[in-house]
Design an enzyme around this catalytic site. Structure first.
Site, PDB file in Angstrom:
ATOM      1  CB  SER A 151     -62.481 -27.739 -96.455  1.00  7.85           C
ATOM      2  OG  SER A 151     -62.358 -29.115 -96.218  1.00  7.85           O
ATOM      3  CG  ASP A 300     -54.993 -29.269 -94.359  1.00 14.30           C
ATOM      4  OD1 ASP A 300     -55.441 -30.305 -93.832  1.00 14.30           O
ATOM      5  OD2 ASP A 300     -55.683 -28.516 -95.074  1.00 14.30           O
ATOM      6  CG  HIS A 327     -58.574 -28.296 -93.094  1.00 15.33           C
ATOM      7  ND1 HIS A 327     -58.165 -28.548 -94.381  1.00 15.33           N
ATOM      8  CD2 HIS A 327     -59.932 -28.323 -93.122  1.00 15.33           C
ATOM      9  CE1 HIS A 327     -59.223 -28.731 -95.148  1.00 15.33           C
ATOM     10  NE2 HIS A 327     -60.301 -28.597 -94.417  1.00 15.33           N
TER      11      HIS A 327
END
Lengths: 611, 121
Positions: A151, A300, A327
């Site tokens: 991320s 995701d 995710h």
């Protein structure tokens, strides 16, 4: 070579034997400030294999985060765990394999000094080069740096490549964006208000060194940590408090985006949302030619398309892995196989494979060309391709027809339409592909009930298995009673018992429906909507318009006997901003399905060999 | 994170010793480690938080708390036998309580935490 999984083309299947060798058993931790070119002090936590002999040089994994590089643990956890406990999975996997790790709080965050107006600023990117300079000047550094993360840290890893620093040998963006406008902030031009608000709120709390918000969201973190780890010897917390004070002028993305609609709107400090995209740095990344190993999952957010766009747009050597998890890869994310409960690979297996790739780049033959590994949900099988879309993909068109049906035959009736009064209570819930950006599990098991609030079109039972791999494209001829609105469309399959399974989805705010003839900022596999102000087209109530858009990419095997379904909504209340605004009443959307206005979905089908 | 709970249990048992001296009404918590722990070993407010949040000790018990950073030891001295027994009953099985709360946290059992209050530190 050692096989650890027995599926052909599984990227986690094979590890080099050298990767399995453990060189160290534990690691030491220290924490200090590193001074940047402009004097801003950046907090680092350094993990070195314990017992590293004097003079021994090792490569470094650089991990730059905005979510605290290390935690000040509460007692009694502080008595038994290292401050790196929050870095999952454990740093030990890398250090045991002979890597140093440098965790960084990016400027304006954690225990670092400085301020930030928006994420991934040019200054934040340049800090990566300063940190790389510092790393290679350390006595334990062999001059090689690799970077990874999930991320936000995944994106910082990728943007490290922008600096073209000679020590940086590979970057590994895990679950990172490509185009923040479409991938996360405004998918289909619809504002993801839930994520933007929560993420901004959490960011602000973290920057204020406040762990309390985790009580609701991730209680285990609230229990074990009281704040960000100060650097060593800052026992009185004077430096930490000074740094946190500087964060008080930080700005947050929800403040910049909540009242916006268009991609080209100028943010208060003169930037545009595209300025912190990955595609903005295509030239610099390609110049570096560093290998990019990216990984993502089908469900995701819009990040799935980020992975594909990165793969088809960047010329760097690449490995791209698309699996069936949430995710970050902590939980399973496979809407077509509810019986699968364990994520595979495990986080530990995954990290070990990342070490295998890094070793290959640093000590082996490197990575040549581009390879994409993808997992077909429903078939439960890994596949491999050098090109995207994969060879053999064909388009198969299914029309919306009478009696809420889908058919491969184009409607011949002169008149045919369905009215749908938008239900603003319609939702995909809070365990959908958007909420997983907060690390939450993915659960689409509510589709049977959710579809009752939607306009659906369902095919007859399929006569053969059907593999859908790529981007389905939806074209709807519709009119509305209102000047603004949105379409949220879900591609689903219905089994013989009537259970509904989510495959993928797409959405488009109606004012963004113009398909632009301009050159897109990057190659795209779906109809190009610019989302620019000049291309916005208000809806003329009652006038039929063509609304054509791509869904997020997928790979799914639909078994023979199942049906296909398109479910159409005008809202997704727990995720997206409502269009039109509250108080303007509920629009009625009329979908045309006749000879002159034949609405359809084009499915990317991979023909199956007879087996 | 699931492994965290298993690791925590084993590490608590290995590194944290809790001893009671009933005669002198003293309870000692000693943390063993290969190297001296970095940063602050413990503060009084943190320790009371630990008893309340993880041990469920909601009343303010009269006790003297002596924290020795060097030896990584906390001594609790009591004047009142009942108070001594109350705290000992909390500390005697605090590891099990911590593990139980962590398991609930990992399962996302938010309702449990609503009533738990908050840390003061």
């Amino acid at each position: 070579m050692v096989a650890i999984h027995n599926s052909e083309n599984n990227p986690f299947k094979v590890l080099d034997e050298a990767t399995l060798k453990i060189h160290y058993e534990d690691y030491t931790v220290s924490s200090k400030y590193i001074k940047m070119r402009d004097g801003v002090k950046i907090a680092s936590t350094i993990c070195i294999p314990k017992g590293l002999s004097a003079g021994k040089k090792i490569p470094t994994l650089l991990y730059q985060t905005r979510y605290w590089r290390a935690a000040e643990l509460r007692i009694p956890f502080r008595w038994i765990f290292k401050e790196t406990l929050i870095n999952l999975p454990t740093p030990r996997i890398f250090t045991n394999h002979g890597y140093a790790i440098v965790y960084i709080d990016v400027r304006g965050c954690g225990a670092s000094y400085g301020t930030r107006s928006f994420p991934f600023s040019k200054e934040e990117i340049k800090d990566g080069a300063d940190i790389a300079d510092w790393i290679i000047s350390q006595p334990w550094s062999d001059g090689n740096i690799v970077s990874n993360g999930i991320s936000y840290p995944g994106t910082t890893a990728e943007l490290l490549g922008v600096n073209n620093h000679p020590a940086v040998k590979a970057v590994m963006p895990g679950h990172g964006f490509w185009d923040p406008y479409t991938d996360v902030a405004f998918p289909g031009g619809c504002y993801d208000s839930a994520f933007m608000q929560i993420w901004s709120f959490l960011g602000k709390q973290l920057d204020n060194n406040n762990a309390k918000p985790f009580k609701q969201l991730m209680p285990i973190l609230w229990l074990i940590m009281k704040g960000v780890k100060p650097v060593d010897n800052d026992n009185a917390l004077s430096q930490l408090n000074e740094a946190v004070k500087q964060h008080s002028t930080n700005e947050y993305v929800s403040d910049h985006t909540k009242d916006r609609d268009f991609r080209d709107e100028i943010l208060p400090d003169g930037t545009k949302i595209d300025d912190f995209s990955i595609f903005h740095y295509k030239k610099e990344l390609e110049k570096s030619n560093i290998p990019i190993i990216s990984w993502i999952s089908w469900l995701d957010s819009g990040y799935i398309d980020a992975a594909i766009n990165r793969f088809i747009n960047l010329e760097n050597p690449q490995i791209c892995i698309i699996g069936d998890w949430n995710h970050g890869g902590m939980y399973i994310g496979n809407s077509l196989n509810p019986s699968k409960v364990e994520v595979s690979p495990t986080p530990e297996e995954r990290i070990t494979k990342w070490i295998d790739y890094f070793n290959k780049i640093l000590y082996g033959e490197g990575i040549k060309g581009k390879t994409l590994y993808y997992y077909t949900m429903g078939e439960e099988k890994w596949k491999k391709t050098q090109i995207w879309p994969p060879n053999g993909q064909k388009r198969q068109r299914w029309y919306l027809t009478e009696n809420n049906s889908l058919s491969t035959s184009k409607p011949e009736e002169k008149i045919g339409e369905d009215n749908y009064k938008v239900n603003f209570r319609a939702t995909t819930g809070r365990f959908n592909r958007w909420w997983t950006l907060l690390g939450l599990p993915i659960d689409y098991s509510n589709r049977t009930k959710a579809d009752k609030k939607l306009l659906t079109y369902t095919s007859p039972p399929l006569k053969e298995n059907m593999e859908i791999t790529g981007h389905p494209i939806i074209a709807l001829f519709l009119s509305s009673t209102h000047e603004d609105g949105a379409i949220h469309a879900y591609l689903e399959t219905v089994d013989e018992s009537g259970n509904v399974f989510f495959i993928t989805d797409g959405n488009l705010r109606l004012i963004h429906r113009k398909i632009s003839s301009e050159q897109p900022p990057y190659k795209t596999l779906i109809p190009y909507h610019s989302f620019k102000k000049k291309d916005s087209l208000p809806v003329v109530p009652g006038e039929i318009m063509e609304v054509k858009f791509g869904t997020r990419a997928t790979s799914a095997l639909i078994p023979k006997g199942n049906r296909l379904r398109i479910a159409i909504a005008g809202a997704d209340k727990d995720t997206f901003k409502q269009y039109p605004d509250e108080g303007e009443g509920k629009p009625t959307i009329t979908i045309s399905r006749n000879e002159s206005h034949a609405s359809y979905i084009d499915l990317p089908v991979i023909p199956r060999k007879n087996k | 994170m699931e492994k965290f709970v298993a690791d925590a249990k084993a590490l608590f048992e290995d590194k944290v010793r809790i001893k009671a001296n009933e005669k002198d009404m003293v309870i000692s918590i000693i943390v063993k480690s290969d190297e001296k722990l970095k940063g602050t070993f413990a503060s009084e407010i943190e320790f009371k938080d630990m008893l309340r949040m993880f041990g469920g000790l909601n009343e303010d018990i009269a006790m003297e708390i002596y924290i020795d950073d060097e030896s990584q030891k906390i001594d609790l001295k009591f004047q009142d036998k009942d108070n001594y027994i109350k705290v000992w009953n909390v500390l005697d099985n605090i590891v099990e309580k911590i593990i139980d709360i962590c398991n609930k946290a990992l399962a996302g059992d938010i309702s449990h935490f609503r009533d738990l209050g908050d840390f003061n530190d």
